[in-house]
Design a protein around this motif. Structure first.
Motif, short mmCIF file in Angstrom:
data_model
loop_
_atom_site.label_atom_id
_atom_site.label_comp_id
_atom_site.label_asym_id
_atom_site.label_seq_id
_atom_site.Cartn_x
_atom_site.Cartn_y
_atom_site.Cartn_z
N LEU A 9 0.83 -1.21 0.00
CA LEU A 9 0.00 0.00 0.00
C LEU A 9 0.86 1.26 0.00
N ILE A 10 0.19 2.40 0.00
CA ILE A 10 0.89 3.68 -0.19
C ILE A 10 1.89 4.01 0.93
N THR A 11 1.67 3.43 2.12
CA THR A 11 2.63 3.71 3.20
C THR A 11 3.75 2.68 3.28
N ASP A 12 3.73 1.67 2.39
CA ASP A 12 4.81 0.68 2.32
C ASP A 12 5.90 1.26 1.42
N ILE A 13 6.54 2.30 1.93
CA ILE A 13 7.45 3.12 1.12
C ILE A 13 8.88 2.58 1.18
N ILE A 14 9.53 2.54 0.03
CA ILE A 14 10.97 2.26 0.01
C ILE A 14 11.68 3.60 0.10
N ALA A 15 12.67 3.70 0.95
CA ALA A 15 13.48 4.92 0.99
C ALA A 15 14.93 4.55 1.28
N CYS A 16 15.83 5.23 0.61
CA CYS A 16 17.25 5.03 0.91
C CYS A 16 17.58 5.77 2.21
N PRO A 17 18.75 5.56 2.79
CA PRO A 17 19.07 6.28 4.03
C PRO A 17 19.14 7.79 3.85
N GLY A 18 19.49 8.24 2.65
CA GLY A 18 19.47 9.67 2.36
C GLY A 18 20.47 10.47 3.17
N LEU A 19 20.23 11.77 3.16
CA LEU A 19 21.19 12.71 3.77
C LEU A 19 21.32 12.55 5.28
N GLY A 67 -5.53 1.49 -2.49
CA GLY A 67 -5.09 0.20 -3.05
C GLY A 67 -3.59 0.18 -3.31
N GLU A 68 -3.19 -0.74 -4.19
CA GLU A 68 -1.76 -0.93 -4.43
C GLU A 68 -1.12 0.32 -5.02
N LEU A 69 -0.11 0.84 -4.33
CA LEU A 69 0.58 2.02 -4.82
C LEU A 69 1.97 2.07 -4.21
N LYS A 70 2.97 1.94 -5.05
CA LYS A 70 4.34 1.88 -4.53
C LYS A 70 5.04 3.21 -4.66
N ILE A 71 5.38 3.78 -3.50
CA ILE A 71 6.14 5.03 -3.49
C ILE A 71 7.59 4.68 -3.15
N LYS A 72 8.51 5.17 -3.96
CA LYS A 72 9.93 4.88 -3.72
C LYS A 72 10.72 6.18 -3.75
N ILE A 73 11.57 6.35 -2.75
CA ILE A 73 12.26 7.64 -2.57
C ILE A 73 13.77 7.47 -2.53
N SER A 74 14.46 8.22 -3.38
CA SER A 74 15.93 8.22 -3.34
C SER A 74 16.43 9.61 -2.99
N GLY A 75 17.49 9.66 -2.21
CA GLY A 75 18.05 10.95 -1.81
C GLY A 75 19.11 11.48 -2.75
N CYS A 76 19.39 10.71 -3.81
CA CYS A 76 20.28 11.23 -4.85
C CYS A 76 20.10 10.39 -6.11
N ILE A 77 20.78 10.81 -7.14
CA ILE A 77 20.65 10.23 -8.46
C ILE A 77 21.07 8.75 -8.52
N ASN A 78 21.80 8.28 -7.51
CA ASN A 78 22.21 6.87 -7.53
C ASN A 78 21.04 5.91 -7.38
N ALA A 79 19.92 6.42 -6.93
CA ALA A 79 18.65 5.68 -6.98
C ALA A 79 18.60 4.43 -6.11
N CYS A 80 19.29 4.45 -4.97
CA CYS A 80 19.21 3.31 -4.06
C CYS A 80 17.78 3.08 -3.58
N GLY A 81 16.97 4.14 -3.58
CA GLY A 81 15.57 4.00 -3.17
C GLY A 81 14.66 3.58 -4.31
N HIS A 82 15.26 3.22 -5.48
CA HIS A 82 14.51 2.66 -6.61
C HIS A 82 13.41 3.58 -7.14
N HIS A 83 13.62 4.91 -7.05
CA HIS A 83 12.53 5.82 -7.44
C HIS A 83 12.10 5.66 -8.89
N HIS A 84 13.02 5.22 -9.76
CA HIS A 84 12.67 5.05 -11.18
C HIS A 84 11.57 4.02 -11.39
#
Lengths: 556, 178
Positions: free
Chosen positions: A408-418, A449-466
């Motif tokens: 769901l929308i709160t099952d967010i992927i995020a990299c460790p970031g800054l 419903g199903e919605l995947k939010i993915k967050i990266s803190g830089c262009i390296n995209a460890c948070g799979h934002h693409h």
């Protein structure tokens, strides 16, 4: 599960001894940080913003309770009481002291774990479907092949100084839960018409600053040819991959610049020359590794279904958790449980030592002693009887591990970031926390419903934002953190890279912007069954851009 | 191309230990004077007339930079006494694959030499991919090699030179020892 034999033990303990010597020399000042760097990286030790960071390999995300308890113990004694599960199915400790590293590696080795090849320009920890060996839709368990690849790639003499890091993912089902098409090599187990097992082979996917979906280079590769064919691919890459520019050094760029047809020709030519060499695997070796992953003998538990029906009726919160976090198992009396590491407002992927111990205990009693780490930064109990779901839920509830939000929308992927990472341009975790709070209501999430939010803190995209249905990329502009949104990405079998919507949003604006997108989706979806991604694919970016920037912004 | 550096600071090492280097590294045959054994850059070697290139009275080896292909050597491998693969930076791993190709696929029988920034942690990999000798400039590497500390692993997960199979073990596993 795979168990180390003497050979594996000898290998890992020799590496630990060697690293001990290196750390001692560093602490004694005999090695400069510069000289120490490549050595520590080979052992998974990074220097981050505030401290050294240790990245522990969890091969294909599979853990026993004993191993999980050891991870908890290390968090308690050598870190600040927690660890961070990553999108590569690994675990990171953010605060260990350098002087303790050899001891930590010793502790890990005592439960057949290590931190080798979790960094550096080598073949990294091989990942696999986190539901492997349990999922109802599986053709075959991908883990034996991931284990064979783990062994073969360990300290590979030819492939330890590649142009750039190299990631392999394996899945055993049509439904791709391992995001294989955004890996350097993606392998999908399948059967041919004769019923023989083989792989569809994908090459050249990846995220980072130049996201690309992998190209299929072979529709069916017999399993016995796994190592020869992989060798051919990596050799072509090692010889021809670009080394003039770090950002163009991944195999995806080579595939893109060479062209798929030509790269296939080169791989096949190399393979022809080596396909009958020592690396062609005899079936008995495949069988022997396979044996370690044999499905557990699960007792019949047919009472679960009627029990579940009444338990569901009695407790809507439990029912919601079952609907959201339990997935069909091969055995109809069982389910696959996702333990969300995304409590509302929490830090995605973090687990305390107590939580790790609790999960270990539950797995020991109710899941055949097995735990998985998913690339979505959650944990998985692969074999839970339907009859035991209620007691497992109650136990998880005692330490905040029963959030009913898988997928769901709160099952967010995020990299460790800054907050932690030396490479980051912007913070990821606080943005994830605020989005999670905004959408925290169970009813609202369930309606979306199903919605995947993915967050990266830089262009390296460890948070799979693409590959996020909604992707968020933190960038830095004139000293301000700015967040760019992309829509329609997906890391599954229909793999797509998200489209950037337009100008970015400030830290204050970003949560509102996400809400604007979600509200527009709710207005325009065909019906409740049409997911965000399906709606986006049907209608494109325009309605969402209009909502974000107004009608005029979209005219061009 | 690598300039001939002071020989005193470099050492030529093989599995049996340090040895005298009979070769002179030069940009051209003229520069090499009357040396009996010479290593030339690929371009200079290719520019030589065949009868000079394969002159049996002197040994002429070829030096290959990471960005150069080994293909031009393949038709005459059995007449080349030495191929030097360069490691201008420790993290450029192309020469490992070339070594593997030369020794395993093309059956090169001459001396295969690694030249350049050889770190001690890479020596075992070089031997396993087929290098016979290492021309080492790195001071730490030199002292470790002198002490015979190769930083090798006790077991290997891949086939390769200088290792043998263990009966009953998985087909890809090896243990060290020629």
């Amino acid at each position: 599960m795979y168990r180390y034999d003497e050979f594996d033990h000898a290998f890992v303990s020799a590496r630990v001894e060697q690293f001990k010597d290196q750390v001692e020399r560093r602490l004694a000042g005999e090695l400069t940080e510069e000289q120490f760097r490549p050595l520590r990286l080979m052992n998974g030790v990074y220097l981050q913003l505030h401290a050294y960071m240790l990245r522990v390999a969890i091969p294909y995300g599979t853990l026993s309770s004993r191993q999980m308890r050891k991870l908890a113990h290390i968090a308690r004694h050598y870190d600040r009481g927690y660890g961070h599960f990553t999108t590569r199915q690994n675990l990171q400790y953010n605060w260990p002291a350098l002087a303790d590293m050899p001891k930590v590696l010793d502790e890990l080795a005592s439960v057949e774990m290590h931190a080798l090849q979790t960094s550096g320009n080598c073949i990294r920890n091989v990942t696999a479907d986190h539901f492997a060996g349990a999922a109802a839709d599986e053709v075959a368990d991908p883990r034996p092949y991931a284990e064979i690849l783990r062994q073969w790639s360990s300290m590979h003499p030819e492939f330890s100084y590649l142009p750039r890091k190299f990631k392999i993912a394996v899945t055993g089902a049509e439904r791709d839960r391992a995001a294989i098409q955004v890996h350097d090599i993606g392998l999908q187990l399948k059967k041919n018409e004769a019923g023989e097992l083989g792989f569809a082979v994908y090459v050249g996917g990846g995220q980072g600053r130049t996201p690309m979906v992998a190209k299929k280079v072979r529709d069916f590769l017999p399993v016995e040819d796994l190592l020869t064919y992989t060798t051919a691919i990596v050799r072509v890459y090692n010889l021809n991959g670009r080394r003039d520019n770090k950002y163009k050094a991944r195999i995806k760029i080579l595939v893109h610049e060479t062209g798929t047809e030509e790269i296939i020709r080169q791989i096949e030519a190399e393979w022809e020359a080596i396909r009958d060499t020592d690396l062609k695997m005899p079936q008995r070796d495949i069988d022997a590794i396979d044996e370690y992953f044999r499905a557990p003998n699960l007792a019949q538990r047919p009472e679960g279904w009627s029990k579940l029906a009444s338990e569901r009726k009695a407790d809507p919160a439990f029912a919601r958790w079952v609907d959201q976090n339990v997935t069909p198992h091969k055995n109809p009396d069982y389910g696959v449980v996702t333990i969300s590491l995304k409590p509302i407002g929490g830090i995605p992927g973090d687990a305390t030592d107590a939580q790790m111990d609790l999960v270990a205990e539950i797995a020991e009693k109710f899941s055949q002693d097995e735990i998985r780490v998913s690339h979505e930064q959650n944990l998985v109990l692969p074999h839970v009887a339907i009859a035991d779901l209620r007691i497992v839920y109650d136990l998880l509830l005692t330490d905040g591990l029963a959030t009913a939000n898988a997928g769901l929308i709160t099952d967010i992927i995020a990299c460790p970031g800054l907050d932690y990472c030396a490479l980051a341009n912007a913070r990821s975790i606080p943005v994830a926390q605020r989005i999670s709070e905004r959408f925290g209501s169970p009813e609202r999430q369930s309606d979306i419903g199903e919605l995947k939010i993915k967050i990266s803190g830089c262009i390296n995209a460890c948070g799979h934002h693409h590959v996020g249905h909604i992707g968020i990329l933190g960038v830095e502009k004139k000293g301000e953190e700015l967040y760019q949104i992309s829509l329609g990405g997906s890391g599954d079998e229909i793999c797509t890279i998200g489209d950037i919507t337009g100008r970015g949003f400030s830290s204050e604006e970003i949560v509102d912007a996400v809400e604007t997108i979600v509200d527009r989706y709710l207005e325009i979806r065909a019906d409740k069954e049409e997911s965000f991604l399906a709606t986006y694919r049907r209608l494109g970016a325009a309605p969402f851009k209009n909502a974000l920037y107004g009608e005029t912004a979209n005219a061009a | 191309m690598t300039e001939t550096t002071e020989q005193a600071k470099e050492g030529l090492w093989g599995r049996e230990g340090f040895r005298e280097d009979p070769y002179v590294t030069a940009e051209s045959l003229e520069d090499a004077g009357d040396a009996a054994a010479v290593i030339l850059p690929l371009a200079a070697w290719l520019a030589l007339p065949e009868d000079v290139r394969f002159d049996t009275n002197r040994k002429i080896g070829v030096s290959i930079a990471p960005g150069e292909k080994i293909d031009p050597l393949l038709p005459s491998l059995d007449r080349i006494p030495l191929i030097a693969l360069q490691f201008p930076a420790f993290n450029d791993g192309r020469s490992y694959s070339k070594a593997e190709l030369l020794k395993s696929q093309h059956n090169f029988k001459g001396e295969l030499r690694a030249v350049g920034d050889v770190l001690i942690d890479q020596v075992a990999y070089m031997l396993r991919t087929g290098f016979d000798t290492l021309k080492v400039a790195h001071a730490v590497t030199l002292s470790r090699l002198a002490a015979h500390n190769l930083h090798d692993a006790p077991v290997y997960y891949q086939p390769g030179r200088g290792s043998h199979t263990v009966p009953g073990a998985y087909s890809w596993r090896r243990i060290p020892g020629a």
